[in-house]
Design an enzyme around this catalytic site. Structure first.
Site, PDB file in Angstrom:
ATOM      1  N   TRP A   1      51.968  29.756  62.344  1.00 58.69           N
ATOM      2  CA  TRP A   1      51.985  30.862  60.533  1.00 58.69           C
ATOM      3  C   TRP A   1      51.389  31.653  61.455  1.00 58.69           C
ATOM      4  O   TRP A   1      51.956  33.034  61.086  1.00 58.69           O
ATOM      5  CB  TRP A   1      51.509  30.622  59.287  1.00 58.69           C
ATOM      6  CG  TRP A   1      52.350  29.502  59.205  1.00 58.69           C
ATOM      7  CD1 TRP A   1      51.717  27.666  58.775  1.00 58.69           C
ATOM      8  CD2 TRP A   1      53.459  28.862  59.212  1.00 58.69           C
ATOM      9  NE1 TRP A   1      53.291  27.133  58.447  1.00 58.69           N
ATOM     10  CE2 TRP A   1      53.921  27.693  58.501  1.00 58.69           C
ATOM     11  CE3 TRP A   1      55.052  29.519  59.374  1.00 58.69           C
ATOM     12  CZ2 TRP A   1      55.657  27.142  58.530  1.00 58.69           C
ATOM     13  CZ3 TRP A   1      56.699  29.085  59.180  1.00 58.69           C
ATOM     14  CH2 TRP A   1      56.182  27.782  58.955  1.00 58.69           C
TER      15      TRP A   1
ATOM     16  N   ASP B   1      47.547  35.423  53.888  1.00 54.60           N
ATOM     17  CA  ASP B   1      49.062  34.681  53.955  1.00 54.60           C
ATOM     18  C   ASP B   1      47.775  33.702  53.273  1.00 54.60           C
ATOM     19  O   ASP B   1      47.414  32.346  53.609  1.00 54.60           O
ATOM     20  CB  ASP B   1      49.706  33.937  55.145  1.00 54.60           C
ATOM     21  CG  ASP B   1      50.136  33.460  54.873  1.00 54.60           C
ATOM     22  OD1 ASP B   1      50.476  31.976  53.682  1.00 54.60           O
ATOM     23  OD2 ASP B   1      50.672  32.453  55.980  1.00 54.60           O
TER      24      ASP B   1
ATOM     25  N   LYS C   1      54.355  25.501  47.480  1.00 53.95           N
ATOM     26  CA  LYS C   1      52.782  24.073  47.434  1.00 53.95           C
ATOM     27  C   LYS C   1      51.946  23.654  45.864  1.00 53.95           C
ATOM     28  O   LYS C   1      52.510  23.263  45.510  1.00 53.95           O
ATOM     29  CB  LYS C   1      52.208  24.886  48.898  1.00 53.95           C
ATOM     30  CG  LYS C   1      52.928  24.242  49.739  1.00 53.95           C
ATOM     31  CD  LYS C   1      52.256  25.638  50.962  1.00 53.95           C
ATOM     32  CE  LYS C   1      53.255  25.493  52.506  1.00 53.95           C
ATOM     33  NZ  LYS C   1      54.376  24.671  52.525  1.00 53.95           N
TER      34      LYS C   1
END
Ligand code: PLP
Length: 356
Positions: A101, A168, A192
């Site tokens: 990511w 992030d 999540k």
């Protein structure tokens, strides 16, 4: 049979939240309308948006100058949008590369500015968090990924820098306290710890905006979304509503301090078994292990498939590791109960008895 949901995302949500969301999908608050079929300009939905915003402020203890946005496009959209809004024309920023990511965030930011690689753990397949960070003078910010969902590593301390932070936090937001004033921007896909997929939480320091001297398309401009209170275009109403319910659940439970204790207990239990069991080993360096996504494998990898099948027979869902790491990944987000970790540990113990 009870299913223990270890999916990496979308993932487990609290049962009480799903039940309430299901009711509201048919008849919201006795209005005779579904939450998914009412206008986003209605009094009822505006109240949901306001409640969701105030819960983020409360749960994350946001300082005055920070705005909360609920956007679309996932965390992946934020890779570009953050750089577009925060790196000036001909400017530069620093990035830490701790996995898939972060690499994607770097790739997108490179379209806009001069990107300096402050640190990377790529040479060891991202199995650790780099501690030594090298940042250039005048960088607009340092970007990092607080929890590396795929590789099972997590920052235990803030990166050592004087730069403003951009983060992030997709896979560990609202799992622990965060000193928000160190950040100009925090973003996280909801799917999540916050709610279902379809909405992205953005927390932005107003004072960091308006400095790029470039024209920004409206949909990608934080300022526009702030002015329109996340309603510049039609928001993902159902996802925002369910996120609001999830945050209410978290608040009721005792907030991030309480959930942190529970998450630590779950990860301690599983890592203890990974280290104790003669058949298994962890894949991330011990000091950098993620509380959210423990990654591990059988020492004899030829047994991996057999163990995976045993786990499925015991009702354990989503344990297969990401293809770039292999083995197993037990994603243990806020809504996963410790009882599910006991169930997994039991399967590991049983497997040792038959193979050890
Ligand atoms: C840390 C992290 N960042 C970004 C993403 C991508 O998020 P999205 O699918 O919302 O774009 C993920 C997805 O799993 C992730 O774990």
């Amino acid at each position: 049979m009870k299913i223990h949901n270890y999916s990496a995302g979308p993932c487990i949500l609290p049962k009480s939240v799903l039940k309430k969301a299901a009711e509201s999908l048919v008849n919201y608050n006795k209005t005779g309308l579904s939450i998914a079929e009412m206008s986003h300009r209605s009094k009822d939905f505006i109240a949901v948006m306001e409640k969701a915003t105030s819960l983020v402020k409360e749960l994350m203890n946001l300082p005055e100058d920070y705005e909360v946005l609920f956007l679309q496009g996932g965390a992946s959209m934020q890779f570009y949008m953050s750089a577009l809004n925060l790196i000036p024309e001909n400017g530069h920023a620093a990035y830490i590369n701790t996995g898939t990511w972060s690499s994607k965030a770097i790739k997108e930011a490179k379209l806009l500015g001069n990107i300096h690689l402050a640190a990377s753990s790529k040479e060891e397949n991202f199995n650790y968090i780099p501690k030594k960070i090298d940042t250039p003078d005048g960088a607009s910010f340092l970007h990092y990924t607080s929890n590396n969902t795929i590789f099972g590593t997590q920052f235990k301390e803030l990166p050592n820098t004087d730069l403003r932070l951009v983060c992030d936090m997709s896979s560990d937001i609202m799992t622990q306290e965060v000193d928000v004033k160190k950040y100009d921007l925090i973003y996280a896909g909801a799917q999540k710890n916050i709610g279902p997929a379809g909405v992205t939480l953005v927390i932005v320091n107003k004072n960091a905006l308006g400095k790029t001297e470039r024209s920004i398309p409206s949909m990608l401009d934080y300022q526009v979304h702030i002015e329109k209170e996340s309603m510049f275009n039609t928001p993902p109403c159902f996802s925002i509503y369910t996120a609001m319910l999830t945050m209410e659940w978290l608040k009721e439970l005792g907030g991030v301090q309480e959930i942190k204790k529970r998450n630590l207990a779950k990860s301690k239990l599983l890592y203890h078994e990974i280290d104790r069991n003669s058949l298994f080993e962890g894949t991330a360096r011990i000091e950098d292990r993620s509380i959210m996504n423990p990654t591990f494998t059988l020492k004899d990898v030829t047994l991996n498939e057999e163990f995976l099948n045993k786990s499925i027979e015991a009702g354990i869902n989503g344990l297969k590791g990401h293809r770039s790491v292999g083995g197993f990944r037990a994603s243990m987000y806020n809504a996963l109960e410790i009882e599910s970790v006991h169930a997994l540990v039991e399967v590991m113990k049983e497997f040792e008895k038959t193979k050890g």
